[in-house]
Enzyme design. Structure first.
Site, mmCIF file in Angstrom:
data_model
loop_
_atom_site.group_PDB
_atom_site.id
_atom_site.type_symbol
_atom_site.label_atom_id
_atom_site.label_comp_id
_atom_site.label_asym_id
_atom_site.label_seq_id
_atom_site.Cartn_x
_atom_site.Cartn_y
_atom_site.Cartn_z
ATOM 1 N N THR A 1 0.826 -1.211 0.000
ATOM 2 C CA THR A 1 0.000 0.000 0.000
ATOM 3 C C THR A 1 0.859 1.259 0.000
ATOM 4 O O THR A 1 0.616 2.194 -0.767
ATOM 5 C CB THR A 1 -0.960 0.002 1.199
ATOM 6 O OG1 THR A 1 -1.929 -1.050 1.033
ATOM 7 C CG2 THR A 1 -1.697 1.332 1.309
ATOM 8 N N ASN B 1 -4.879 -9.790 -7.963
ATOM 9 C CA ASN B 1 -4.938 -10.435 -6.659
ATOM 10 C C ASN B 1 -6.180 -11.287 -6.435
ATOM 11 O O ASN B 1 -6.210 -12.112 -5.530
ATOM 12 C CB ASN B 1 -4.846 -9.370 -5.559
ATOM 13 C CG ASN B 1 -5.818 -8.234 -5.780
ATOM 14 O OD1 ASN B 1 -5.697 -7.503 -6.772
ATOM 15 N ND2 ASN B 1 -6.779 -8.068 -4.895
ATOM 16 N N GLN C 1 1.559 -9.364 -6.090
ATOM 17 C CA GLN C 1 1.126 -10.751 -6.230
ATOM 18 C C GLN C 1 1.989 -11.545 -7.205
ATOM 19 O O GLN C 1 2.020 -12.771 -7.149
ATOM 20 C CB GLN C 1 -0.337 -10.814 -6.688
ATOM 21 C CG GLN C 1 -1.342 -10.373 -5.651
ATOM 22 C CD GLN C 1 -1.402 -11.302 -4.441
ATOM 23 O OE1 GLN C 1 -0.920 -12.428 -4.461
ATOM 24 N NE2 GLN C 1 -1.999 -10.821 -3.365
ATOM 25 N N HIS D 1 5.195 -9.665 2.994
ATOM 26 C CA HIS D 1 4.369 -10.703 3.614
ATOM 27 C C HIS D 1 3.623 -11.576 2.607
ATOM 28 O O HIS D 1 2.903 -12.495 2.987
ATOM 29 C CB HIS D 1 3.394 -10.093 4.628
ATOM 30 C CG HIS D 1 2.246 -9.348 4.035
ATOM 31 N ND1 HIS D 1 0.963 -9.845 4.044
ATOM 32 C CD2 HIS D 1 2.168 -8.145 3.451
ATOM 33 C CE1 HIS D 1 0.151 -8.973 3.475
ATOM 34 N NE2 HIS D 1 0.866 -7.926 3.108
ATOM 35 N N CYS E 1 -7.913 -6.357 1.605
ATOM 36 C CA CYS E 1 -8.100 -4.929 1.857
ATOM 37 C C CYS E 1 -9.512 -4.458 1.528
ATOM 38 O O CYS E 1 -9.862 -3.310 1.776
ATOM 39 C CB CYS E 1 -7.084 -4.122 1.049
ATOM 40 S SG CYS E 1 -5.380 -4.402 1.579
#
Length: 380
Positions: free
Chosen positions: A70, A149, A178, A200, A323
């Site tokens: 982000t 995603n 991704q 992550h 999200c």
């Protein structure tokens, strides 16, 4: 427990967690401090950046460490827009981008920027010709994700990059969150000026990531202060997180070939199993997609109900991007593909990782069949 939501986040490698612990305990000095303890931390930071540059085949001064996808996307999009608005205020993106891209563009529209949101076909792929035709004399930025995603479809980044090269006053940003580690794209000589990576998603830690900024690319920094990270991102560096990120990248690359084949086999088994479930529709196309994401719909069944029922059996999947998954509306991505409402409102996503096994797929499919039958009986 069967965890099949790896596009939302992955389980960190034990070595990554251990590197974070060691750096936190031994190198907790501030890299900006002038004393020897701070200097040791600064040396480790420089070594981490050198190793990251080597792994990505880019220059050391082209890497800016961030807190993740982000921040990277916002920094790239807003940074280019604010720095080059005197050149033009037109931005090109697609209708199926991650919320951190779409919302950043929406925010810029409120500041007077003009954004073109390109459509995609039924497979969720943008037309290269549409990108080319959308460029005007006022276009300063194209921002397109590499891998979607939700659907897992792969965008024609190489072809768009070639178009971007023909417009030297235009910048090209790629959300590679991704796709990183799954589908390779060369950062140099590809037409890409900025590229976002998140830790992550590759078994690193949350709150870690990096933004590739090609040399001679000027952006307006979103964080001002002590001029850390070459002035692109002020603030005391998360040294332990940075070292753990580089460790995750190295480990992921070390095992990429064998694990890619393993995930491919799991995807094939998953597709075969899901195809046997009555009424189920697989939305991810059978070409131009990554193996770790498979999207499907159960028309007539609310995805939240299915997810909660699976959760009671300790099987975890998702609906949309993490999200935006708490928003009850239909999938923006599936809607952009022109699919029926019954499909766009019942989309589910399975996302795989190297530590999943065939038994996980079998157990998930059996549980899904059982839940579907039970819900059918209740609903009459």
């Amino acid at each position: 427990m069967i965890y099949l939501d790896n596009s939302a986040t992955t389980k960190p490698y034990p070595e990554v967690v251990e590197s974070f612990r060691q750096v936190s305990e031994k190198y907790y000095g501030n890299p900006s401090s002038v004393h020897s303890f701070g200097t040791e931390a600064e040396k480790l930071l420089r070594m981490a950046k050198q190793q990251a540059a080597s792994l990505l085949h880019v220059h050391e001064d082209e890497i800016v460490f961030t807190s993740g996808g982000t921040e990277g996307n916002n920094t790239a999009i807003k940074g280019i827009a604010l720095a080059h608005q005197n050149r033009g205020k037109h931005i090109i993106t697609t209708q199926i981008e991650h919320p951190s891209v779409l919302e950043a563009c929406t925010a810029l529209e409120r500041l007077g920027f003009d954004v073109t949101y390109l459509p995609v076909n039924k497979q969720g792929i943008v037309s290269v010709e549409d990108v080319k035709n959308a460029i005007t004399k006022d276009t300063i930025l194209i921002s397109i994700m590499h891998v979607n995603n939700e659907l897992g479809t792969i965008q024609p980044i190489k072809e768009v990059g070639a178009i971007a090269k023909q417009h030297p006053k235009l910048f090209f940003h790629v959300d590679h969150v991704q796709g990183f580690g799954k589908v390779s794209i060369p950062l140099h000589d590809s037409g890409i000026d900025l590229c976002t990576i998140s830790g992550h998603k590759i078994h690193g830690l949350k709150g870690t990531g990096l933004l590739y900024i090609k040399r001679n690319t000027t952006i307006f920094p979103l964080m001002h202060g002590g001029d850390q990270e070459m002035g692109y991102r002020s603030g005391t560096e998360n040294l332990a997180g940075i070292v753990s990120l580089v460790k995750a990248i190295r480990l992921y690359f070390d095992h990429a070939n064998t694990r890619t084949n393993h995930v491919k086999r799991l995807n094939e088994k998953l597709r075969a199993c899901l195809s046997e479930i009555n009424g189920l529709v697989i939305n991810t196309p059978d070409h131009d997609y990554v193996d770790h994401i498979l999207n499907f719909s159960l028309p007539g069944f609310k995805p939240e109900v299915v997810i909660h029922a699976l959760g009671e059996k300790e099987i975890y999947i998702s609906t949309k991007s993490a999200c935006s998954s708490k928003q009850p509306d239909e999938s923006v991505v599936l809607a952009a593909c022109g699919l029926d409402k019954a499909i766009t409102k019942s989309g589910l996503r399975v996302s795989l990782a190297y530590d999943n096994c065939e038994e996980d797929i079998e157990a998930f499919c059996e549980a899904l069949k059982m839940i579907r039958n039970q819900l059918s009986e209740v609903m009459g």
